[in-house]
Write an enzyme that holds these catalytic residues in place. Structure first.
Site, mmCIF file in Angstrom:
data_model
loop_
_atom_site.group_PDB
_atom_site.id
_atom_site.type_symbol
_atom_site.label_atom_id
_atom_site.label_comp_id
_atom_site.label_asym_id
_atom_site.label_seq_id
_atom_site.Cartn_x
_atom_site.Cartn_y
_atom_site.Cartn_z
ATOM 1 N N MET A 90 97.241 84.088 83.073
ATOM 2 C CA MET A 90 97.768 85.252 83.784
ATOM 3 C C MET A 90 97.313 86.438 83.438
ATOM 4 O O MET A 90 97.885 87.720 83.862
ATOM 5 C CB MET A 90 99.219 85.220 83.654
ATOM 6 C CG MET A 90 99.988 83.789 84.170
ATOM 7 S SD MET A 90 101.654 83.978 84.797
ATOM 8 C CE MET A 90 102.518 84.464 83.338
ATOM 9 N N HIS A 129 94.408 88.133 75.065
ATOM 10 C CA HIS A 129 94.565 88.574 73.853
ATOM 11 C C HIS A 129 93.780 87.481 73.104
ATOM 12 O O HIS A 129 93.238 86.640 73.792
ATOM 13 C CB HIS A 129 96.181 88.465 73.371
ATOM 14 C CG HIS A 129 96.881 87.436 73.919
ATOM 15 N ND1 HIS A 129 96.588 86.333 73.391
ATOM 16 C CD2 HIS A 129 98.054 87.485 74.782
ATOM 17 C CE1 HIS A 129 97.441 85.202 74.118
ATOM 18 N NE2 HIS A 129 98.491 86.171 74.842
ATOM 19 N N GLU A 130 94.003 87.579 71.797
ATOM 20 C CA GLU A 130 93.040 86.659 71.008
ATOM 21 C C GLU A 130 93.179 85.235 71.198
ATOM 22 O O GLU A 130 92.779 84.207 71.142
ATOM 23 C CB GLU A 130 93.254 87.032 69.506
ATOM 24 C CG GLU A 130 92.431 88.219 69.013
ATOM 25 C CD GLU A 130 91.064 88.181 69.171
ATOM 26 O OE1 GLU A 130 90.400 86.895 69.094
ATOM 27 O OE2 GLU A 130 90.598 89.216 69.361
ATOM 28 N N HIS A 184 94.296 83.901 74.261
ATOM 29 C CA HIS A 184 93.422 83.284 75.346
ATOM 30 C C HIS A 184 91.900 83.042 75.021
ATOM 31 O O HIS A 184 91.326 82.199 75.396
ATOM 32 C CB HIS A 184 93.425 84.196 76.510
ATOM 33 C CG HIS A 184 94.988 84.806 77.110
ATOM 34 N ND1 HIS A 184 95.479 85.914 76.877
ATOM 35 C CD2 HIS A 184 95.704 83.818 77.918
ATOM 36 C CE1 HIS A 184 96.661 85.827 77.424
ATOM 37 N NE2 HIS A 184 96.893 84.803 78.151
ATOM 38 N N GLN A 190 105.788 80.797 89.750
ATOM 39 C CA GLN A 190 106.634 80.472 88.707
ATOM 40 C C GLN A 190 107.550 81.342 87.816
ATOM 41 O O GLN A 190 107.975 81.310 86.816
ATOM 42 C CB GLN A 190 105.433 79.963 87.561
ATOM 43 C CG GLN A 190 104.787 81.242 86.730
ATOM 44 C CD GLN A 190 103.411 80.699 86.125
ATOM 45 O OE1 GLN A 190 102.427 79.952 86.698
ATOM 46 N NE2 GLN A 190 103.586 80.828 84.716
ATOM 47 N N GLN A 233 98.913 75.328 72.891
ATOM 48 C CA GLN A 233 100.025 74.582 72.395
ATOM 49 C C GLN A 233 101.193 75.675 72.234
ATOM 50 O O GLN A 233 102.391 75.304 72.272
ATOM 51 C CB GLN A 233 99.586 74.173 70.973
ATOM 52 C CG GLN A 233 100.637 73.836 70.135
ATOM 53 C CD GLN A 233 101.644 72.290 70.481
ATOM 54 O OE1 GLN A 233 100.934 71.809 71.430
ATOM 55 N NE2 GLN A 233 102.785 72.242 69.954
ATOM 56 N N LYS A 234 100.909 76.993 72.451
ATOM 57 C CA LYS A 234 102.064 78.057 72.585
ATOM 58 C C LYS A 234 102.814 77.683 73.498
ATOM 59 O O LYS A 234 103.929 77.921 73.237
ATOM 60 C CB LYS A 234 101.192 79.360 72.652
ATOM 61 C CG LYS A 234 102.119 80.361 73.145
ATOM 62 C CD LYS A 234 103.022 81.106 72.297
ATOM 63 C CE LYS A 234 103.676 82.172 72.605
ATOM 64 N NZ LYS A 234 104.182 82.448 73.994
ATOM 65 N N GLN A 264 104.546 73.053 78.611
ATOM 66 C CA GLN A 264 103.469 73.317 79.872
ATOM 67 C C GLN A 264 102.388 72.216 79.664
ATOM 68 O O GLN A 264 101.854 71.566 80.392
ATOM 69 C CB GLN A 264 103.166 74.628 79.916
ATOM 70 C CG GLN A 264 102.025 74.849 80.902
ATOM 71 C CD GLN A 264 101.840 76.374 80.772
ATOM 72 O OE1 GLN A 264 102.521 77.123 81.420
ATOM 73 N NE2 GLN A 264 100.823 76.810 80.339
HETATM 74 P P1 AMP Z 1 99.072 82.986 79.928
HETATM 75 O O1 AMP Z 1 98.212 83.794 80.343
HETATM 76 O O2 AMP Z 1 100.500 83.075 79.221
HETATM 77 O O3 AMP Z 1 99.497 81.991 81.144
HETATM 78 O O4 AMP Z 1 98.532 81.665 79.017
HETATM 79 C C1 AMP Z 1 97.080 81.155 79.342
HETATM 80 C C2 AMP Z 1 96.836 80.161 78.453
HETATM 81 O O5 AMP Z 1 96.618 80.670 77.227
HETATM 82 C C3 AMP Z 1 98.149 79.201 78.390
HETATM 83 O O6 AMP Z 1 97.331 77.720 78.240
HETATM 84 C C4 AMP Z 1 98.646 79.554 77.006
HETATM 85 O O7 AMP Z 1 99.342 78.341 76.515
HETATM 86 C C5 AMP Z 1 97.514 79.970 76.446
HETATM 87 N N1 AMP Z 1 97.946 80.897 75.177
HETATM 88 C C6 AMP Z 1 98.783 81.794 75.424
HETATM 89 N N2 AMP Z 1 99.167 82.645 74.179
HETATM 90 C C7 AMP Z 1 98.386 81.738 73.093
HETATM 91 C C8 AMP Z 1 98.366 81.824 71.832
HETATM 92 N N3 AMP Z 1 99.187 82.686 71.214
HETATM 93 N N4 AMP Z 1 97.448 81.023 71.157
HETATM 94 C C9 AMP Z 1 96.782 80.011 72.012
HETATM 95 N N5 AMP Z 1 97.032 80.038 73.300
HETATM 96 C C10 AMP Z 1 97.705 80.771 73.836
#
Ligand code: AMP
Length: 293
Positions: A27, A31-32, A34, A58, A146-147, A151
């Site tokens: 989305m 950050h690190e 991603h 969502q 895994q965060k 999901q």
């Molecule tokens: P999001 O942009 O929050 O929808 O996240 C996109 C993808 O990045 C998802 O698969 C998240 O689980 C993963 N993600 C988000 N934050 C982290 C994190 N701190 N460590 C590892 N993967 C992450």
């Protein structure tokens, strides 16, 4: 690096790629965490597609869709540096064209509990957009963190149930130096809240240590995590779960690989985090071993 906004152009770009394609759905406001997925996907695949789409389906009406942090210029700069081939940035109209009314709505305990219970419609929105991204991009592999532990397991189930031809690659949680799991939503936190938010990862660390020390009673672990969060100012618990690592069934006894999953509000910001609990002497699969902290 191509930046593509329409489904038709994305499908055409995909058709012109001969080798393996990796997809990292996001989305944005990268950050690190991603970028760890992006780097792994870059290594594993001939072509790398990253999607950036703040998926309205969502978010519940009461949630933060409108103020979700966005910085497309910075995201594109980072992805160019990571040598992404394509960044797919569809509009809501592209992903949900007029008349769209087919939803991927998984049933069962895996989707009903935890995030599914706290955020009605969340997994329906996630599964629908991810299934559509898989159809459009047709990746060989897709990378999930895994965060978002539940999901990740829901997506795996969807891929199994619908026999989608994609390998789901799970990636470990990336944390700030003080333990806070990286999240785009951390940007909402004031300096004080940012300090208080460390309680989540402290609770997880302590639970891991308890299991390491031989504690098996899930209630004791839940209570200790609850106490750590309760004694932190400005933190209110949504749920604390000690669950089977694969099915997310709640456990009485930690006698197998398990997860401690937390959701809590820090001020108005809802954060989630989790850790893997492995009792001493219990074997873990290689896939899970890669996710251990
Ligand atoms: P999001 O942009 O929050 O929808 O996240 C996109 C993808 O990045 C998802 O698969 C998240 O689980 C993963 N993600 C988000 N934050 C982290 C994190 N701190 N460590 C590892 N993967 C992450």
């Amino acid at each position: 690096m191509q930046v593509i906004a329409t489904v038709a152009e994305m499908a055409a770009a995909r058709a012109s790629v001969p080798g393996g394609v990796g997809l990292v759905p996001t989305m944005g406001f990268l950050h690190e965490g991603h970028l760890s997925l992006v780097e792994r996907a870059r290594r594993d695949n001939e072509a790398l597609v990253v999607s950036i789409f703040v998926n309205p389906a969502q978010f519940a009406p009461s949630e933060d869709l409108d103020r979700y942090p966005r910085d497309m210029d910075r995201d594109l700069e980072l992805l160019a540096r990571e040598r992404a081939d394509v960044v797919f940035v569809p509009t809501a109209e592209e992903m949900y064209p007029p008349g769209f009314d087919d939803w991927v709505d998984l049933q069962g305990p895996l989707v009903d509990r935890l995030e599914g219970a706290s955020r009605p419609g969340f997994f329906r929105g996630v599964c629908t957009v991810v299934a559509r991204l898989f159809r459009i991009v047709q990746p060989d592999r897709a990378y999930f963190g895994q965060k978002d532990a539940q999901q990740l397991r829901v997506i795996r189930q969807m891929v199994r149930d619908l026999a989608l031809p994609v390998e789901i690659v799970p990636m470990p949680i990336v944390r700030e130096p003080d333990g806070l799991a990286m999240s785009s939503r951390n940007a909402y936190l004031s300096p004080d809240q940012r300090e208080n938010a460390i309680a989540l990862s402290r609770a997880l660390d302590e639970a891991r240590q308890m299991v390491q020390d031989g504690v098996r009673d899930a209630d004791r672990i839940r209570s200790r995590a609850q106490a750590i969060l309760d004694e932190t100012e400005g933190v209110s618990v949504d749920y604390i779960s000690v669950a089977d690592e694969q099915t997310l069934h709640e456990l009485d006894v930690v006698d197998r690989p398990a997860l401690l999953l937390l959701a809590a509000r820090v001020g108005a910001t809802r954060l989630i985090d989790n850790t893997i609990l492995v009792p001493p002497g219990v074997a873990v699969s290689p896939l899970l071993a890669d996710l251990l902290e």
